[in-house]
Scaffold this motif. Sequence first.
Motif: not given
Length: 109
Positions: A12, A19-22, A54-55, A101
């Motif tokens: 994070t 930091i990266e989308a999950d 976001y996508r 993020p």
Amino acid sequence: MPYTVQGQELETDDLGYLIEADYSDEVVEVIAAAEGLSLTERHWEVIRYMRDEYREHGQTPNFRHMLKGVNAFWPEADSKALYELFPMGPAKQAAKVAGLPQPFGKGGY
């Protein structure tokens, strides 16, 4: 403040955004608990919307665009309703809980 999900520590930033989308539901549950939120179906609807945005756009919407987008599936939603779900700021806290993020600048596009 890293989150641990299924035994894996997720990286994070300083404010607790991934930091990266999950996109896993487990991530949402862990972050929501850390934020002190008990998730309802309305939370999940907003989370799915934020993830879709976001996508599609590579960032999350600012509050004004978020409210407009949420009105497509929840017509009676207003600022107060979104703040009741995400009291620390709907656009930013919803993005965090969704496992995305940190929004750019003042909250996205």
